[in-house]
Design a protein around this motif. Sequence first.
Motif, PDB file in Angstrom:
ATOM      1  N   GLN A 124       0.830  -1.201   0.000  1.00  0.00           N
ATOM      2  CA  GLN A 124       0.000   0.000   0.000  1.00  0.00           C
ATOM      3  C   GLN A 124       0.867   1.256   0.000  1.00  0.00           C
ATOM      4  OE1 GLN A 124      -2.573  -0.447   3.382  1.00  0.00           O
ATOM      5  NE2 GLN A 124      -4.030  -1.731   2.289  1.00  0.00           N
ATOM      6  N   ARG A 125       1.940   1.231   0.775  1.00  0.00           N
ATOM      7  CA  ARG A 125       2.839   2.388   0.834  1.00  0.00           C
ATOM      8  C   ARG A 125       3.486   2.616  -0.537  1.00  0.00           C
ATOM      9  NH1 ARG A 125       7.984   3.363   1.231  1.00  0.00           N
ATOM     10  NH2 ARG A 125       8.584   1.204   1.470  1.00  0.00           N
ATOM     11  N   ARG A 126       3.917   1.548  -1.182  1.00  0.00           N
ATOM     12  CA  ARG A 126       4.525   1.684  -2.511  1.00  0.00           C
ATOM     13  C   ARG A 126       3.515   2.172  -3.538  1.00  0.00           C
ATOM     14  NH1 ARG A 126       8.747  -3.319  -3.295  1.00  0.00           N
ATOM     15  NH2 ARG A 126      10.110  -2.721  -1.585  1.00  0.00           N
ATOM     16  N   ALA A 127       2.292   1.670  -3.454  1.00  0.00           N
ATOM     17  CA  ALA A 127       1.255   2.118  -4.385  1.00  0.00           C
ATOM     18  C   ALA A 127       0.975   3.604  -4.173  1.00  0.00           C
ATOM     19  CB  ALA A 127      -0.022   1.292  -4.197  1.00  0.00           C
ATOM     20  N   GLU A 128       0.919   4.037  -2.930  1.00  0.00           N
ATOM     21  CA  GLU A 128       0.692   5.450  -2.633  1.00  0.00           C
ATOM     22  C   GLU A 128       1.851   6.301  -3.158  1.00  0.00           C
ATOM     23  OE1 GLU A 128      -1.170   8.832  -1.515  1.00  0.00           O
ATOM     24  OE2 GLU A 128      -2.009   6.810  -1.520  1.00  0.00           O
ATOM     25  N   GLN A 129       3.073   5.836  -2.983  1.00  0.00           N
ATOM     26  CA  GLN A 129       4.226   6.569  -3.508  1.00  0.00           C
ATOM     27  C   GLN A 129       4.167   6.646  -5.032  1.00  0.00           C
ATOM     28  OE1 GLN A 129       7.601   4.475  -1.895  1.00  0.00           O
ATOM     29  NE2 GLN A 129       7.702   5.781  -0.094  1.00  0.00           N
ATOM     30  N   GLU A 130       3.761   5.564  -5.670  1.00  0.00           N
ATOM     31  CA  GLU A 130       3.659   5.565  -7.125  1.00  0.00           C
ATOM     32  C   GLU A 130       2.562   6.521  -7.585  1.00  0.00           C
ATOM     33  OE1 GLU A 130       4.669   4.556 -11.052  1.00  0.00           O
ATOM     34  OE2 GLU A 130       5.746   4.434  -9.162  1.00  0.00           O
ATOM     35  N   ARG A 131       1.431   6.531  -6.879  1.00  0.00           N
ATOM     36  CA  ARG A 131       0.364   7.470  -7.223  1.00  0.00           C
ATOM     37  C   ARG A 131       0.842   8.913  -7.081  1.00  0.00           C
ATOM     38  NH1 ARG A 131      -3.094   3.516  -4.936  1.00  0.00           N
ATOM     39  NH2 ARG A 131      -2.839   4.364  -2.855  1.00  0.00           N
TER      40      ARG A 131
END
Length: 187
Positions: free
Chosen positions: A88-95
């Motif tokens: 989730q943290r990586r997805a948020e960073q990618e977003r």
Amino acid sequence: IALYSLALTRRRLHLFAAIVAAATAIVVADFFLAGHHANALTLQTAAHVALVAIPVLAAEALRTRRAYVRLLLERLDLAEREREEEAQRRAEQERLRIARELHDVLAHTLTTINVQAGVAAHGATRDPGHARDALATIEAASHEALDELRAILGVLRDTSNGNAPLEPARAVNRVDLHSHGRSDASD
């Protein structure tokens, strides 16, 4: 069997009291049954006490194994939660990265369009050729921005379910105004 069940289900204090009671009962029974023969009493009592120890040790081994398995399952659950949180943290960073990139692309292009529109408006009366060049630059910049926007949004679009529209949206002049409760097409 009773000591085995007790060792699995009760606290160690209860188990210790039961072991002491069982061992005492064995020693007393052996003392009265063996009489005054000291050698027979010692060997027989040791064997009977071992019979008390075997189920207790087996139950303790099983209890320890269950605690170990429980600990492993808790660690597995914790690792799974940490992996999900990391995803989730990586997805948020990618977003956030995509949002910054989208902002940069659109801000640059809109700034170019704004400047060129000003040049076109200013030079339209004096030099129509210069105005045409500025309008061509606006057209090229807006086309490039739309291409980059489509590319970025294409990465974000979830087409795995097959429901996402892949064709571009209809132009304003092709929108059916009657389907939105309007009867006057000139609005």
